[in-house]
Design an enzyme around this catalytic site. Sequence first.
Site, PDB file in Angstrom:
ATOM      1  N   CYS A  12       0.828  -1.210   0.000  1.00 22.87           N
ATOM      2  CA  CYS A  12       0.000   0.000   0.000  1.00 22.87           C
ATOM      3  C   CYS A  12       0.860   1.256   0.000  1.00 22.87           C
ATOM      4  CB  CYS A  12      -0.934  -0.009   1.210  1.00 22.87           C
ATOM      5  SG  CYS A  12      -2.070  -1.422   1.244  1.00 22.87           S
ATOM      6  N   ALA A  13       1.878   1.267  -0.843  1.00 23.31           N
ATOM      7  CA  ALA A  13       2.778   2.423  -0.934  1.00 23.31           C
ATOM      8  C   ALA A  13       2.027   3.658  -1.406  1.00 23.31           C
ATOM      9  CB  ALA A  13       3.922   2.107  -1.899  1.00 23.31           C
ATOM     10  N   ARG A  19      -1.879   7.265  -7.024  1.00 23.28           N
ATOM     11  CA  ARG A  19      -1.950   7.323  -8.482  1.00 23.28           C
ATOM     12  C   ARG A  19      -2.491   6.044  -9.121  1.00 23.28           C
ATOM     13  NH1 ARG A  19       2.890  10.388 -11.382  1.00 23.28           N
ATOM     14  NH2 ARG A  19       1.130  10.997 -12.669  1.00 23.28           N
ATOM     15  N   TYR A  58       1.862 -10.737   1.502  1.00 22.31           N
ATOM     16  CA  TYR A  58       1.980 -10.728   0.044  1.00 22.31           C
ATOM     17  C   TYR A  58       1.836 -12.132  -0.542  1.00 22.31           C
ATOM     18  CZ  TYR A  58       4.136  -6.291   1.407  1.00 22.31           C
ATOM     19  OH  TYR A  58       4.400  -5.074   1.968  1.00 22.31           O
ATOM     20  N   LEU A  74       6.338  -1.986  -4.048  1.00 21.02           N
ATOM     21  CA  LEU A  74       7.206  -2.111  -2.882  1.00 21.02           C
ATOM     22  C   LEU A  74       8.517  -1.352  -3.097  1.00 21.02           C
ATOM     23  CD1 LEU A  74       6.712  -5.950  -2.317  1.00 21.02           C
ATOM     24  CD2 LEU A  74       5.615  -4.084  -1.048  1.00 21.02           C
ATOM     25  N   LYS A  97       9.241   1.110 -10.967  1.00 19.01           N
ATOM     26  CA  LYS A  97      10.614   1.219 -11.415  1.00 19.01           C
ATOM     27  C   LYS A  97      11.526   1.499 -10.218  1.00 19.01           C
ATOM     28  CE  LYS A  97      10.375   5.709 -10.780  1.00 19.01           C
ATOM     29  NZ  LYS A  97      11.144   6.318  -9.673  1.00 19.01           N
ATOM     30  N   ASP A 177      15.838   6.307  -8.670  1.00 18.25           N
ATOM     31  CA  ASP A 177      14.551   6.917  -8.383  1.00 18.25           C
ATOM     32  C   ASP A 177      14.227   8.042  -9.357  1.00 18.25           C
ATOM     33  OD1 ASP A 177      12.214   7.086  -6.555  1.00 18.25           O
ATOM     34  OD2 ASP A 177      12.959   9.129  -6.316  1.00 18.25           O
ATOM     35  N   TYR A 235      12.414  21.637  -8.022  1.00 18.26           N
ATOM     36  CA  TYR A 235      11.812  20.734  -8.998  1.00 18.26           C
ATOM     37  C   TYR A 235      12.140  21.162 -10.424  1.00 18.26           C
ATOM     38  CZ  TYR A 235       8.322  18.084 -11.589  1.00 18.26           C
ATOM     39  OH  TYR A 235       7.714  17.231 -12.484  1.00 18.26           O
TER      40      TYR A 235
END
Length: 319
Positions: A12-13, A19, A58, A74, A97, A177, A235
């Site tokens: 549940c990230a 999104r 999981y 995850l 990713k 990331d 940003y």
Amino acid sequence: MSEPVRVGVIGCADIAVRRMLPGFAADADVEIVAIASRSLEKAERVAERFGGRAVRGYAELLDLEEVDAVYVPLPAALHDRWAEAALDVGKHVLAEKPLTTNATRTGQLLDLARDRGLALMENVMFVHHPRHEAVRRMVADGAIGELRALHAAFTVPTLPDTDIRHRPELGGGALADVGLYPLRAALHFLGPDLEVVGAELTRGRGREVETSGAVLLRTGEGGTAQITFGMEHQYLSRYELWGSAGRITVDRAFTPPADFVPVIELDGGGGREEIRLAPHDQVAATIAAFVASVRAGAAPAEETLRQACLLDDVRKWAV
């Protein structure tokens, strides 16, 4: 009419809740059937919002026969374990990713998916936004002459100290990331024969992972790519394509909201022009691409593997 793809979510990230789950819920070709967490209470809270069965653990989700495909949001270091476990029991996989933390494991999982006739897709969403295909068509049509170079950057403001992207044991760090985005843009426009010819990874004060970096790449035909990335910055999400007769600039390139009006800036022989496109939801486009891959029993893999190899090469250069 095809039946919806029945999806289970492993974890549940934030990106799942913010999104992907709204995107799954809005897509008539997807049915959310299960949401798993290490905490049953957390799974129940998320399932109450988006539907599906709440599952503790999981592995328990992978035991459910009604799950056709899983989404894995995850931490990066856990992707390969749970993607492989899902493929082993015949389930298609959409993983955040990077798909894994090294090219060897990425190649192994892609081979496993191919051998099982399953779709294994890495969730790099920007490549599914039509603005970038429009840019490729402009380049192919000679809008900037011969493509010579790409300059791309993706930087984000400083993350909280507790963010998992600061933890090396979970596969954290700016390269995988945020650096992955401009690197993938270089592959997208310059092709797979890119090679790394220089790289620098820098750790912010007190950090155990790199928090910024820069990479220089080249093609066999003399094209170059310069990419910059970081997670302790203002940003910025942009790429520029430089040609022999002009330049294309794309801002808000990698994570535009669904209602954002995409603009392509063209500086060419006829002066400066802004080409405005219709807003497009790249989350919905990514989910549609995954559904199509599930129904075909395969997902495109070449750029995923080449990207993983380049990420490995950057790390070797920067040592």
